[in-house]
Scaffold this motif. Structure first.
Motif, PDB file in Angstrom:
ATOM      1  N   GLY A 113      11.591  -5.605  -6.990  1.00 47.94           N
ATOM      2  CA  GLY A 113      10.891  -4.466  -7.582  1.00 47.94           C
ATOM      3  C   GLY A 113       9.575  -4.910  -8.210  1.00 47.94           C
ATOM      4  N   SER A 114       9.581  -6.093  -8.809  1.00 47.05           N
ATOM      5  CA  SER A 114       8.350  -6.594  -9.444  1.00 47.05           C
ATOM      6  C   SER A 114       7.257  -6.812  -8.401  1.00 47.05           C
ATOM      7  N   HIS A 141       8.258  -2.088 -15.739  1.00 44.59           N
ATOM      8  CA  HIS A 141       7.936  -2.095 -14.311  1.00 44.59           C
ATOM      9  C   HIS A 141       8.093  -3.473 -13.670  1.00 44.59           C
ATOM     10  N   ASP A 246       7.671   4.824  -9.595  1.00 45.81           N
ATOM     11  CA  ASP A 246       8.532   3.644  -9.532  1.00 45.81           C
ATOM     12  C   ASP A 246       9.961   4.141  -9.316  1.00 45.81           C
ATOM     13  N   GLN A 249      14.797   1.902  -9.582  1.00 47.86           N
ATOM     14  CA  GLN A 249      16.174   2.167 -10.023  1.00 47.86           C
ATOM     15  C   GLN A 249      16.741   3.443  -9.417  1.00 47.86           C
ATOM     16  N   LYS A 278      15.836  -2.375  -6.095  1.00 46.26           N
ATOM     17  CA  LYS A 278      17.251  -2.670  -6.381  1.00 46.26           C
ATOM     18  C   LYS A 278      18.299  -2.244  -5.346  1.00 46.26           C
TER      19      LYS A 278
HETATM   20  C1  LIG Z   1      12.111   0.640 -13.079  1.00 44.31           C
HETATM   21  C2  LIG Z   1      12.018  -0.799 -12.678  1.00 44.31           C
HETATM   22  N1  LIG Z   1      10.940  -1.224 -12.019  1.00 44.31           N
HETATM   23  C3  LIG Z   1      10.819  -2.512 -11.636  1.00 44.31           C
HETATM   24  C4  LIG Z   1      11.790  -3.444 -11.923  1.00 44.31           C
HETATM   25  C5  LIG Z   1      11.629  -4.879 -11.496  1.00 44.31           C
HETATM   26  O1  LIG Z   1      12.476  -5.151 -10.432  1.00 44.31           O
HETATM   27  P1  LIG Z   1      12.962  -6.657 -10.110  1.00 44.31           P
HETATM   28  O2  LIG Z   1      13.840  -7.090 -11.232  1.00 44.31           O
HETATM   29  O3  LIG Z   1      13.669  -6.500  -8.788  1.00 44.31           O
HETATM   30  O4  LIG Z   1      11.731  -7.498  -9.993  1.00 44.31           O
HETATM   31  C6  LIG Z   1      12.938  -3.037 -12.623  1.00 44.31           C
HETATM   32  C7  LIG Z   1      14.001  -4.023 -12.942  1.00 44.31           C
HETATM   33  O5  LIG Z   1      14.817  -3.863 -13.795  1.00 44.31           O
HETATM   34  C8  LIG Z   1      13.052  -1.684 -13.008  1.00 44.31           C
HETATM   35  O6  LIG Z   1      14.117  -1.248 -13.677  1.00 44.31           O
END
Ligand SMILES: Cc1ncc(COP(=O)(O)O)c(C=O)c1O
Length: 449
Positions: A113-114, A141, A246, A249, A278
């Motif tokens: 997600g990052s 995020h 975003d 989730q 996720k």
């Molecule tokens: C809304 C949201 N965006 C982005 C992320 C980041 O995702 P990742 O942990 O897969 O890098 C998260 C992680 O908890 C999240 O909840």
């Protein structure tokens, strides 16, 4: 490999020695060691089962046989990077496109997600040739530096707010500046963004993007008021910026009625960029950014290749396709609606019985139970929430955790195969614990628990 290679105390000792201590464990005082899982159940080293109410990553259920089979079959055949022509990446993009509004049609596959949000930021900044970003208060995020900068949930505890980042109020109608008794909270909260954009412009700055989780999660399992996104998108676009949803989730049918959380905001609303992660790979690292042709073309125009070593590889895409198949075949969206509604109804009944329950909210299998010490003042009952989490784990083998700026919101985002019986059990156990708190007049908020 055996289910357990090391004794639990040795695993813990090695973890303390070898793994960075900012990587926290669930139940840090008495962690559970999970050695296998199936569906919505986790099993510890002694075979004891735990009901999992929090793993939104294992979306279609832990270790779903169809996902394991698809992964193994593709792994046996080929796994390369996406510079080689392969069917899986295009077939997967095509399947995802069929769930999205038509204008969201260009895909970039990444691993988390990052990474997705970092790329979304680059796309927006490249397209608009501007830097500034508006985000919602308490948002998260991702863990990359660029995303810590746009995550008030993190940057407030770290270096602070950058001059190119601007924070709009979280549209929380239970605890925010406009509440459930406001005649038009969607419009009122959207106006806060409009005013913020005006302030930004008065400083001679220009916005590139507005970022929001379609249902803010660490903000406290918030369901945004209707009409908010459409109005914000109008203000953001007229100021020359783009709208980033975003869905890391909330995508892939978690809300039940729709495939994407942003679709709860109405047919007329479509973001310019959507990020997802996720649940996409059911635990395999798979994430994605989708955007419009226009934004993608602006990104291409800089002449620099976008290469992501693992993103969109044949194994990841085979898994992604299998996840989509299971969501459909097992009607997991229908299940999310049925079970989520049942869970919320039961929790609302509990609210009538226990004063400590201030609010029950959510959509599908994204549900929050907000605990307060005083219903009038809505004072967060943080310690009571921690107590409920601890007792659910110790007495009932149920895994729940908390969210929200005061950690007083019990969150439920279980694997999508969560059943009506699972919901009955969880609510019965919460009822017993809260009854006990009242009967014994436990002054948890004043105690060190
Ligand atoms: C809304 C949201 N965006 C982005 C992320 C980041 O995702 P990742 O942990 O897969 O890098 C998260 C992680 O908890 C999240 O909840």
């Amino acid at each position: 490999m055996a289910e357990e290679t090391l004794k639990k105390e040795d695993t813990l000792a090695m973890r303390l020695k070898l793994i960075g201590q900012s990587c926290r464990l669930f139940y840090s005082e008495d962690p559970v060691k999970i050695v296998r899982a199936r569906g919505q159940y986790l099993f510890d080293e002694n075979g004891k089962s735990y009901l999992d109410c929090i793993s939104n990553v294992q979306h279609v259920g832990h270790c779903h046989p169809a996902i394991t089979k698809a992964a193994a079959a593709q792994m046996e055949l080929l796994n390369t990077n996406s510079r080689f022509l392969h069917d899986n990446i295009v077939l997967y993009a095509d399947r995802l496109a069929s769930t999205l509004p038509e204008k969201l049609c260009i895909f970039y596959f990444v691993n988390s997600g990052s990474e997705a949000n970092d790329l979304a930021l680059r796309l927006a900044q490249q397209h608009t040739q501007r830097e500034d970003v508006v985000v919602l208060d308490h948002a998260y995020h991702g863990h990359l530096k660029s995303l810590i900068d746009i995550s008030p949930y993190k940057f407030r505890k770290l270096a602070g707010q950058k001059e190119w980042v601007h924070v709009a109020p979280l549209p929380d109608i239970y605890r925010g500046i406009y509440r459930e008794d406001h005649p038009s909270p969607g419009q009122a909260y959207a106006d806060t963004v409009k005013h913020l954009i005006e302030e930004i412009q008065q400083k001679g700055r220009k916005i590139s993007a507005f970022f929001a989780e379609s249902l803010p999660s660490v903000g406290g399992q918030i369901v945004l008021p209707k009409g908010y996104f459409s109005k914000v998108a109008e203000y953001v676009r007229s100021a020359g910026g783009v709208f980033v949803a975003d869905e890391v989730q909330t995508g892939f049918g978690r809300v039940g009625s729709h495939f994407w959380g942003f679709q709860l905001q109405g047919e007329d609303f479509c973001p310019d960029i959507v990020t997802m992660g996720k649940p996409m790979g059911n635990g395999h690292p798979l994430a994605c950014v989708v955007t419009t042709k226009e934004i993608a073309e602006a990104f291409t125009a800089n002449g620099v290749e976008y290469f992501n070593t693992f993103g969109g590889n044949p194994v990841s895409c085979a898994i992604g396709l299998a996840v989509l198949d299971v969501i459909e075949k097992e009607d997991l969206r229908g299940n999310a609606t049925r079970v989520g509604t049942h869970l919320k109804d039961l929790l609302k009944k509990l609210q009538a019985k226990h004063d400590v329950i201030g609010d029950v909210r959510g959509v599908g299998l994204f549900v929050g139970l907000e605990l307060v010490t005083d219903r009038e003042r809505r004072t967060p009952a943080t310690k009571t929430a921690a107590w409920v989490v601890k007792r659910l784990k110790e007495e009932d083998q149920i895994c729940v955790s908390t969210d929200g700026p005061w950690d007083n919101v019990l969150k439920f985002k279980p694997p999508m195969c969560f059943s009506l019986e699972n919901a009955d059990l969880v609510v019965r156990c919460i009822d017993r614990i809260l009854t006990d708190v009242t009967a014994n007049d436990l002054k948890l908020e004043n105690e060190d628990i």
